[in-house]
Structure formats: structure tokens, C-alpha cells
Write an enzyme that holds these catalytic residues in place. Structure first.
Site, PDB file in Angstrom:
ATOM      1  N   ASP A  24      24.406  98.877  16.629  1.00 22.12           N
ATOM      2  CA  ASP A  24      23.469  99.306  17.946  1.00 22.12           C
ATOM      3  C   ASP A  24      24.690  99.385  18.596  1.00 22.12           C
ATOM      4  O   ASP A  24      25.742  98.905  18.736  1.00 22.12           O
ATOM      5  CB  ASP A  24      23.317  97.982  17.841  1.00 22.12           C
ATOM      6  N   GLU A  26      25.640 101.048  22.763  1.00 23.24           N
ATOM      7  CA  GLU A  26      25.621 101.957  23.501  1.00 23.24           C
ATOM      8  C   GLU A  26      26.544 103.050  24.588  1.00 23.24           C
ATOM      9  O   GLU A  26      27.891 102.795  24.253  1.00 23.24           O
ATOM     10  CB  GLU A  26      25.777 100.569  25.126  1.00 23.24           C
ATOM     11  N   HIS A 182      20.402  95.304  25.557  1.00 26.46           N
ATOM     12  CA  HIS A 182      21.641  96.122  26.111  1.00 26.46           C
ATOM     13  C   HIS A 182      23.020  95.955  25.976  1.00 26.46           C
ATOM     14  O   HIS A 182      23.727  96.272  26.561  1.00 26.46           O
ATOM     15  CB  HIS A 182      21.042  96.664  27.552  1.00 26.46           C
ATOM     16  N   ASP A 187      21.550  92.852  21.006  1.00 29.40           N
ATOM     17  CA  ASP A 187      20.885  93.708  20.228  1.00 29.40           C
ATOM     18  C   ASP A 187      21.309  93.666  19.092  1.00 29.40           C
ATOM     19  O   ASP A 187      19.904  93.809  17.682  1.00 29.40           O
ATOM     20  CB  ASP A 187      20.921  94.824  20.602  1.00 29.40           C
TER      21      ASP A 187
END
Length: 215
Positions: A24, A26, A182, A187
Site C-alpha cells: 500500500d 500513500e 489511509h 491499509d
């Protein structure tokens, strides 16, 4: 790192030699070539003696925004990341990717797999940011497949009738706290739990292993 002692349940035999790694990211926008990577987490997987997929190792890094790349306020408002907060203990993109690749290579070798494959929710997004970071870092050997992925949004849409991560987790019986969403680490953990649940559910239903007369 654990590996099943039962040869029938080796991870390499489940995904055609691929080593699934949950990822994941960001980011500071949606463009993998123009917008900065801010956070990345990976979770490796293993298979137990009964042939069920389990979470293995975790890695998480906050990333110093690469100079020259965009940092969009709308993205920061969404993920609530302050990229210049000194308490993030952020490292540069290249160092993070190298650490991740070292861990992934060890996993590939331990599990006798041939190549890693990205597992992610809306996998195209995470895969494209990973590949873009690799290109910028000029790392020669990339252990990940250049285009194949396992997308849990697609899988959960098929199996659970939901494509949003939080909703898919809840339907699957996996706890999900939107207050932690997030964050790349949170996540990725929930995506890993969801992927394991779907793969293991298919096995419990008799979908795996495939009968010998059908191979």
C-alpha cells in the site's frame, strides 16, 4: 521466516511460482510520474502446513518527498500526511525501495518462488507508483513482475459484492477502523487480511487444490 513442511502446500505451488507481496502506498497525488510518494508498506505472506495463507513479515517507511515532484494539497487533506513533519522519521525513496527489495528477494528465495507479484487494493495505483519509484531510483534488479498483479478490489467485488476496502473487510468479517485508514501500514494489513480470507475461503469451498484430472 516460516515455510510449510508439506510440499503440497508450498506457496510456490499456489500462485504458479509467484510470491505475493501486499503493498500500500500513500501519495501526494494520482500521477505516479509527477506526484511524490509519501509512504509505503509491504506485507509478505506464507502458507501454513494446512495450505492456508497467513501474514508473515511487515515493513513500513515514511518517505521524504523526492525533489521536483508535485505535492498536492488535496491529497494531503485526504490522507492527513504532513510530509515535512520531523517526527515522521522519513527516509529517501531509494533507500526504502532497496530495503523492501532485499526483504522480498529473501522471501522469494526462501519460498522457492520465481518472481514477486504485487497484491493491492486497486492494484494498478500502487503498482504504478512502485514502478515509477524504481525507475527514479535506478535500481537494476526489480523482483516484482512488471505488469501482473492481484487486485483485491476485483477479487472482493467477485466474492463479497463490495469493492471499497472498508466495506469488503466488514462483509468478510474483518474489523476495520476508518480512523486508521489511509495509513500505508494499516491499509496494507487490512488488504493482506482480506486477500488471505478470499484465498482461504476458496480453499475451504473446495476450489483448491485443483483435482489432478483437471490439471
Amino acid at each position: 521466516m516460516f515455510q510449510s513442511k508439506n510440499i503440497k502446500n508450498f506457496l510456490k505451488n499456489r500462485f504458479r511460482g509467484f510470491y505475493p507481496v501486499v503493498i500500500d502506498v500513500e501519495t501526494a497525488g494520482f500521477d505516479p510520474y509527477r506526484d511524490a510518494l509519501l509512504e509505503i508498506a509491504i506485507i509478505t505472506l506464507r502458507m501454513d502446513d494446512n495450505g492456508f495463507l497467513r501474514i508473515d513479515n511487515k515493513l513500513h517507511f515514511n518517505i521524504i518527498p523526492t525533489p521536483g515532484l508535485n505535492i498536492k494539497k488535496s491529497a494531503l487533506k485526504f490522507n492527513k500526511i504532513d510530509p515535512y513533519n520531523p517526527f515522521r522519521a522519513a527516509i529517501n525513496e531509494r533507500k526504502a525501495i532497496k530495503e523492501i527489495f532485499n526483504t522480498v528477494r529473501l522471501g522469494i528465495k526462501k519460498q522457492s518462488c520465481s518472481k514477486a507479484v504485487v497484491v493491492a487494493h486497486n492494484a494498478y495505483f500502487d503498482h504504478s507508483f512502485l514502478m515509477s519509484a524504481v525507475d527514479r531510483s535506478k535500481i537494476k534488479y526489480n523482483p516484482f513482475h512488471s505488469f501482473s498483479t492481484f487486485d483485491t478490489a476485483t477479487l472482493s467485488g467477485l466474492v463479497l459484492g463490495q469493492t471499497v476496502l472498508s466495506k469488503a473487510c466488514i462483509i468478510a468479517g474483518i474489523e476495520f477502523n476508518n480512523n486508521y485508514a489511509h495509513s500505508a501500514l494499516y491499509d496494507s494489513k487490512k488488504t493482506a487480511e482480506l486477500f488471505c480470507e478470499i484465498v482461504n475461503r476458496w480453499k475451504k469451498m473446495g476450489g483448491w487444490p485443483i483435482p489432478k484430472n483437471r490439471k
